[in-house]
Design an enzyme around this catalytic site. Structure first.
Site, mmCIF file in Angstrom:
data_model
loop_
_atom_site.group_PDB
_atom_site.id
_atom_site.type_symbol
_atom_site.label_atom_id
_atom_site.label_comp_id
_atom_site.label_asym_id
_atom_site.label_seq_id
_atom_site.Cartn_x
_atom_site.Cartn_y
_atom_site.Cartn_z
ATOM 1 N N THR A 175 -7.342 2.624 0.288
ATOM 2 C CA THR A 175 -6.766 3.587 1.387
ATOM 3 C C THR A 175 -8.005 4.636 1.755
ATOM 4 O O THR A 175 -8.984 4.862 1.391
ATOM 5 C CB THR A 175 -5.741 4.497 0.289
ATOM 6 O OG1 THR A 175 -4.756 3.824 0.044
ATOM 7 C CG2 THR A 175 -5.316 5.739 0.911
ATOM 8 N N ARG A 203 8.379 -0.386 -1.033
ATOM 9 C CA ARG A 203 7.590 0.369 -1.846
ATOM 10 C C ARG A 203 6.939 1.315 -0.984
ATOM 11 O O ARG A 203 6.304 1.171 -0.069
ATOM 12 C CB ARG A 203 6.719 -0.135 -3.048
ATOM 13 C CG ARG A 203 5.932 0.608 -3.918
ATOM 14 C CD ARG A 203 4.739 0.998 -3.449
ATOM 15 N NE ARG A 203 3.957 1.653 -4.167
ATOM 16 C CZ ARG A 203 2.401 2.401 -3.985
ATOM 17 N NH1 ARG A 203 2.195 1.984 -2.755
ATOM 18 N NH2 ARG A 203 2.010 3.045 -4.908
ATOM 19 N N VAL A 204 7.199 2.880 -1.381
ATOM 20 C CA VAL A 204 6.429 3.771 -0.670
ATOM 21 C C VAL A 204 5.369 4.501 -1.783
ATOM 22 O O VAL A 204 5.865 4.824 -2.792
ATOM 23 C CB VAL A 204 7.399 4.715 -0.101
ATOM 24 C CG1 VAL A 204 6.664 5.916 0.904
ATOM 25 C CG2 VAL A 204 8.331 4.035 0.898
ATOM 26 N N GLY A 205 4.197 4.741 -1.294
ATOM 27 C CA GLY A 205 3.321 5.485 -2.100
ATOM 28 C C GLY A 205 3.140 6.865 -1.853
ATOM 29 O O GLY A 205 4.168 7.312 -1.150
ATOM 30 N N THR A 226 -6.300 9.374 -3.107
ATOM 31 C CA THR A 226 -6.008 8.012 -3.036
ATOM 32 C C THR A 226 -6.026 7.561 -4.309
ATOM 33 O O THR A 226 -6.663 8.257 -5.503
ATOM 34 C CB THR A 226 -7.314 7.281 -2.296
ATOM 35 O OG1 THR A 226 -7.463 5.955 -2.715
ATOM 36 C CG2 THR A 226 -8.771 7.974 -2.896
ATOM 37 N N GLY A 227 -5.390 6.559 -4.932
ATOM 38 C CA GLY A 227 -5.053 6.299 -6.138
ATOM 39 C C GLY A 227 -3.781 5.617 -6.524
ATOM 40 O O GLY A 227 -3.146 5.314 -5.714
ATOM 41 N N GLY A 229 -0.530 5.718 -6.568
ATOM 42 C CA GLY A 229 0.381 6.470 -5.847
ATOM 43 C C GLY A 229 1.447 6.993 -6.535
ATOM 44 O O GLY A 229 2.191 8.422 -6.455
#
Ligand code: ASP
Length: 309
Positions: A175, A203-205, A226-227, A229
């Protein structure tokens, strides 16, 4: 340029990025990509441009680079499609824009900015976001254009292993995001991502969720994360850091340390973030072996790094 000293930081994902796994050529391609994106943003700030413009330009440069998990080169869903998310926030007035589940918009971060500036809503998802992109005359590409051979291979591997993997867990991509402070003292943040390999459709992060992966307030700081989510969402990481600075008066370093090295690990939340406050240098922090990252502040030389050193 008079006024507040400007500052910019960017990330290209955090994760199991080990020197032993990256060839010299790969490392130099990543470093070049990070340097190019940094320059895209610093050019704006050096001329006295707005922080929000700087973070958009920086993130566009990273979206355009297929090495990173955003725009072309985004990771694939379980059905081998791209579903890209992005957000941008202006710390001056708390205006924000976010887009979710795109598969034809060349630069998702620019659509997020259009939502912020030309739409009454803050978040647009799926078909509605795609239609709005056409209304704004933003460039679109056929979905296949976003899908690279590497990502197909990664998806196959993830399916074989029956995992939903963070891009960075294979040590390669990630990301992207940027935070900036301009010479007017205004802060901004932007984040853009393809999400996680083999993720479920829909799916949403954290990246497009204001307050989770992206947040900016002149009263606190600007953050792009970032990571993993899901954990970043549960800890409202970006907003919490800004709130710790604003309400508790913590230094940015201390607020970031608490989140990245105490609260996230307590929930097995792997990842990192970049942040910049009203003064001082940007803070870049991660609890993984590495994070693609770069930063620069007015009057100082650029810093580009990948590993934990
Ligand atoms: N945070 C992103 C997500 O969960 C993934 C990443 O940072 O690479 O969608």
């Amino acid at each position: 340029m008079n006024g507040t000293p400007w500052a910019l930081a960017l990330h290209g994902g955090a994760g199991t990025i080990l020197r032993s796994k990256l060839s010299v050529e790969e490392e130099s391609r990543f470093r070049d990509g990070l340097a190019e994106a940094l320059q895209a943003g610093t050019q704006v700030l050096q001329k006295g441009g707005a922080a929000v413009e700087a973070v958009e330009c920086t993130v566009i440069a990273l979206e355009e680079n297929p090495l990173f998990n955003a725009g072309r080169g985004s990771v694939l869903t379980t059905e081998a499609n791209v579903e890209m998310d992005a957000a941008i926030m202006d710390g001056r007035n708390l205006e924000a824009g976010a887009v979710i589940g795109l598969n034809t918009v060349r630069n998702p971060v620019s659509l997020a900015r259009m939502v912020m500036e030309r739409n009454d809503h803050v978040v647009l998802a799926g078909q509605g976001a795609e239609v709005f992109a056409r209304l704004c005359a933003l460039e679109s590409k056929p979905t296949d254009w976003f899908v690279t051979e590497r990502r197909r291979n990664q998806l196959e591997e993830a399916k074989k292993a029956q995992t939903v993997s963070l891009d960075h867990n294979d040590g390669k991509y990630g990301t992207v995001g940027a935070v900036a402070r301009d010479t007017g003292g205004n802060l901004a943040a932007a984040t853009s991502t393809g999400g996680m390999t083999n993720k479920a459709c829909g799916r949403v992060g954290d990246a497009p969720l204001i307050g989770a992966g992206t947040y900016a307030s002149n009263k606190g700081c600007a953050v792009s994360a970032t990571g993993h989510g899901e954990i970043f969402i549960r800890l409202t990481v970006a907003r919490d850091i800004a709130a710790m600075v604003e309400y508790l008066g913590l230094s940015l370093e201390e607020a970031v340390r608490r989140k990245v090295h105490a609260e996230l690990p307590a929930l097995q939340g792997a990842g990192g973030l970049i942040a910049v406050g009203a003064e001082g240098a940007p803070v870049l922090s991660f609890n993984t072996p590495g994070m693609y990252r770069a930063s620069q502040a007015a009057g100082e030389s650029e810093k580009i790094a990948i590993f934990d050193d």
